[in-house]
Scaffold this motif. Structure first.
Motif, PDB file in Angstrom:
ATOM      1  N   LYS A 151       0.832  -1.201   0.000  1.00  0.00           N
ATOM      2  CA  LYS A 151       0.000   0.000   0.000  1.00  0.00           C
ATOM      3  C   LYS A 151       0.871   1.257   0.000  1.00  0.00           C
ATOM      4  O   LYS A 151       1.997   1.263   0.483  1.00  0.00           O
ATOM      5  CB  LYS A 151      -0.914   0.016   1.228  1.00  0.00           C
ATOM      6  N   PHE A 152       0.280   2.337  -0.546  1.00  0.00           N
ATOM      7  CA  PHE A 152       0.918   3.643  -0.487  1.00  0.00           C
ATOM      8  C   PHE A 152       0.385   4.419   0.713  1.00  0.00           C
ATOM      9  O   PHE A 152      -0.732   4.193   1.184  1.00  0.00           O
ATOM     10  CB  PHE A 152       0.608   4.455  -1.749  1.00  0.00           C
ATOM     11  N   GLY A 153       1.180   5.377   1.181  1.00  0.00           N
ATOM     12  CA  GLY A 153       0.734   6.246   2.263  1.00  0.00           C
ATOM     13  C   GLY A 153       1.833   7.189   2.687  1.00  0.00           C
ATOM     14  O   GLY A 153       2.942   7.172   2.136  1.00  0.00           O
ATOM     15  N   ALA A 154       1.522   8.028   3.665  1.00  0.00           N
ATOM     16  CA  ALA A 154       2.501   8.999   4.142  1.00  0.00           C
ATOM     17  C   ALA A 154       2.141   9.451   5.545  1.00  0.00           C
ATOM     18  O   ALA A 154       0.972   9.404   5.954  1.00  0.00           O
ATOM     19  CB  ALA A 154       2.562  10.206   3.208  1.00  0.00           C
ATOM     20  N   VAL A 155       3.149   9.872   6.267  1.00  0.00           N
ATOM     21  CA  VAL A 155       2.974  10.541   7.560  1.00  0.00           C
ATOM     22  C   VAL A 155       3.615  11.914   7.417  1.00  0.00           C
ATOM     23  O   VAL A 155       4.798  12.019   7.072  1.00  0.00           O
ATOM     24  CB  VAL A 155       3.630   9.751   8.709  1.00  0.00           C
ATOM     25  N   ILE A 156       2.821  12.949   7.635  1.00  0.00           N
ATOM     26  CA  ILE A 156       3.289  14.321   7.440  1.00  0.00           C
ATOM     27  C   ILE A 156       3.414  15.003   8.789  1.00  0.00           C
ATOM     28  O   ILE A 156       2.475  14.997   9.596  1.00  0.00           O
ATOM     29  CB  ILE A 156       2.323  15.111   6.539  1.00  0.00           C
ATOM     30  N   HIS A 157       4.576  15.566   9.043  1.00  0.00           N
ATOM     31  CA  HIS A 157       4.865  16.173  10.340  1.00  0.00           C
ATOM     32  C   HIS A 157       4.820  17.697  10.249  1.00  0.00           C
ATOM     33  O   HIS A 157       5.500  18.302   9.414  1.00  0.00           O
ATOM     34  CB  HIS A 157       6.255  15.750  10.816  1.00  0.00           C
ATOM     35  N   GLY A 158       4.014  18.306  11.120  1.00  0.00           N
ATOM     36  CA  GLY A 158       4.000  19.746  11.270  1.00  0.00           C
ATOM     37  C   GLY A 158       4.601  20.133  12.600  1.00  0.00           C
ATOM     38  O   GLY A 158       4.960  19.271  13.411  1.00  0.00           O
ATOM     39  N   GLU A 159       4.718  21.407  12.865  1.00  0.00           N
ATOM     40  CA  GLU A 159       5.285  21.860  14.132  1.00  0.00           C
ATOM     41  C   GLU A 159       4.366  21.553  15.307  1.00  0.00           C
ATOM     42  O   GLU A 159       4.822  21.410  16.440  1.00  0.00           O
ATOM     43  CB  GLU A 159       5.569  23.368  14.066  1.00  0.00           C
ATOM     44  N   LYS A 160       3.060  21.417  15.033  1.00  0.00           N
ATOM     45  CA  LYS A 160       2.104  21.181  16.114  1.00  0.00           C
ATOM     46  C   LYS A 160       1.446  19.809  16.049  1.00  0.00           C
ATOM     47  O   LYS A 160       0.981  19.301  17.068  1.00  0.00           O
ATOM     48  CB  LYS A 160       1.017  22.260  16.097  1.00  0.00           C
ATOM     49  N   GLN A 161       1.391  19.213  14.858  1.00  0.00           N
ATOM     50  CA  GLN A 161       0.695  17.942  14.709  1.00  0.00           C
ATOM     51  C   GLN A 161       1.413  17.058  13.697  1.00  0.00           C
ATOM     52  O   GLN A 161       2.152  17.548  12.850  1.00  0.00           O
ATOM     53  CB  GLN A 161      -0.748  18.160  14.216  1.00  0.00           C
ATOM     54  N   THR A 162       1.162  15.762  13.835  1.00  0.00           N
ATOM     55  CA  THR A 162       1.562  14.791  12.819  1.00  0.00           C
ATOM     56  C   THR A 162       0.293  14.113  12.324  1.00  0.00           C
ATOM     57  O   THR A 162      -0.556  13.709  13.125  1.00  0.00           O
ATOM     58  CB  THR A 162       2.530  13.751  13.400  1.00  0.00           C
ATOM     59  N   VAL A 163       0.157  14.021  11.002  1.00  0.00           N
ATOM     60  CA  VAL A 163      -1.068  13.498  10.403  1.00  0.00           C
ATOM     61  C   VAL A 163      -0.734  12.335   9.475  1.00  0.00           C
ATOM     62  O   VAL A 163       0.206  12.423   8.672  1.00  0.00           O
ATOM     63  CB  VAL A 163      -1.805  14.597   9.615  1.00  0.00           C
ATOM     64  N   PHE A 164      -1.498  11.267   9.585  1.00  0.00           N
ATOM     65  CA  PHE A 164      -1.390  10.140   8.660  1.00  0.00           C
ATOM     66  C   PHE A 164      -2.209  10.436   7.419  1.00  0.00           C
ATOM     67  O   PHE A 164      -3.395  10.777   7.513  1.00  0.00           O
ATOM     68  CB  PHE A 164      -1.880   8.857   9.327  1.00  0.00           C
ATOM     69  N   ALA A 165      -1.593  10.319   6.256  1.00  0.00           N
ATOM     70  CA  ALA A 165      -2.290  10.533   4.987  1.00  0.00           C
ATOM     71  C   ALA A 165      -2.718   9.184   4.439  1.00  0.00           C
ATOM     72  O   ALA A 165      -1.901   8.423   3.916  1.00  0.00           O
ATOM     73  CB  ALA A 165      -1.379  11.253   4.004  1.00  0.00           C
TER      74      ALA A 165
END
Length: 303
Positions: free
Chosen positions: A232-246
């Motif tokens: 499967k494809f996917g991503a985890v994106i990190h921000g300064e305040k949150q991390t979000v699973f795409a």
């Protein structure tokens, strides 16, 4: 009604685009354009290319009424917009070179090229002939990925501090190293991080690939490829305040529908949504990853 032309009938993307443009009953139908002409193409030394040409050519002709012609130049003459769909990244430069003088907008399907020298040459041809173009994987248009990225940017004022992207990583002898399937994860990585990677390190074994990129501002992004288990494809994106699973599978809308909307927006606005410089850097990123896989050492993006 815009007339779209296809160069290269050796990929499932041909069928996906034909359906999106040609079937008004499709829930994700893209109005305003139709595929009217195609050149079959095909690479004789690449089985996944040449074995599929006849089937997709017949489908376009018989199901969608597409005119089949004998050269890329004929496609360029008869179409308003050109889709270079050849699955073999090795042939994209030559095909682009033959149609660039017509000055029509062009989409080049992934991989854009299989080395950075050819990527730069296509960009130079586009500037010379004033050709509007874009190239990308449809994964960057997956609705779940776009929404995760938009959420991080809305919460953290546009600041993405890192991203980890993954997907299947089959290898194909005619498409060097990671160019065959690594392009998908690399496209998601760059959609999240933007340009500016300065150094790439890669690790490979029989079942897995891991690539780390260090950006000039210190941010780190990675891609992971699997040849065992999870495909499967996917991503985890990190921000300064949150991390979000795409979750790229969270919505029914196909990636190709989002991509076609992006192509149509480019044609209508006259502005490419992905800058040529970003596409060139993605190709150099994968090229550097291939070099690092071989040497076991970090490789600079520039120089």
């Amino acid at each position: 009604m815009l007339k779209f032309g296809i160069i290269g009938c050796d990929t499932s993307h041909v069928e996906a685009f034909a359906e999106l443009l040609g079937d008004p009953l499709n829930p994700y139908h893209t109005p305003g354009a139709k595929i009217t002409v195609a050149f079959p193409g095909g690479s004789p030394d690449f089985d996944l290319s040449i074995s599929r040409v006849e089937g997709y050519t017949n489908l376009l002709r018989e199901q969608y009424g597409v005119q089949i012609v004998s050269s890329p130049e004929e496609v360029a003459e008869l179409a308003d917009v050109i889709l270079i769909e050849s699955v073999d990244g090795r042939v994209h430069l030559e095909q682009f070179r033959r149609i660039a003088p017509f000055g029509k907008p062009i989409f080049v399907d992934k991989p854009f090229t299989v080395n950075s020298l050819e990527a730069r040459e296509i960009s130079a041809l586009a500037r010379e002939h004033k050709v509007l173009f874009m190239s990308c994987s449809p994964l960057r248009y997956a609705e779940g990925f776009e929404q995760a990225l938009a959420h991080i940017k809305s919460v953290d004022s546009g600041k993405v501090i890192g991203a980890d992207c993954y997907g299947p990583m089959e290898l194909e002898a005619t498409q060097p190293g990671l160019f065959w399937y690594g392009i998908h994860a690399a496209e998601m990585l760059y959609a999240a991080m933007g340009t500016g990677c300065k150094e790439v390190s890669a690790y490979t074994n029989e079942d897995h690939e891991f690539v780390q990129g260090v950006w000039a501002d210190g941010r780190i992004g990675t891609i992971r490829g699997n040849r065992k288990g999870n495909n499967k494809f996917g991503a985890v994106i990190h921000g300064e305040k949150q991390t979000v699973f795409a979750d790229v599978y969270a919505y029914e809308k196909p990636y190709y529908a989002g991509l076609m909307e992006g192509i149509m927006e480019m044609v209508r606005s006259g502005v490419a949504p992905i800058a040529p410089e970003e596409t060139e850097e993605i190709i150099r990123f994968l090229e550097a990853a291939n070099e690092s896989r071989e040497s076991g050492l970090p490789v600079a993006i520039s120089g």
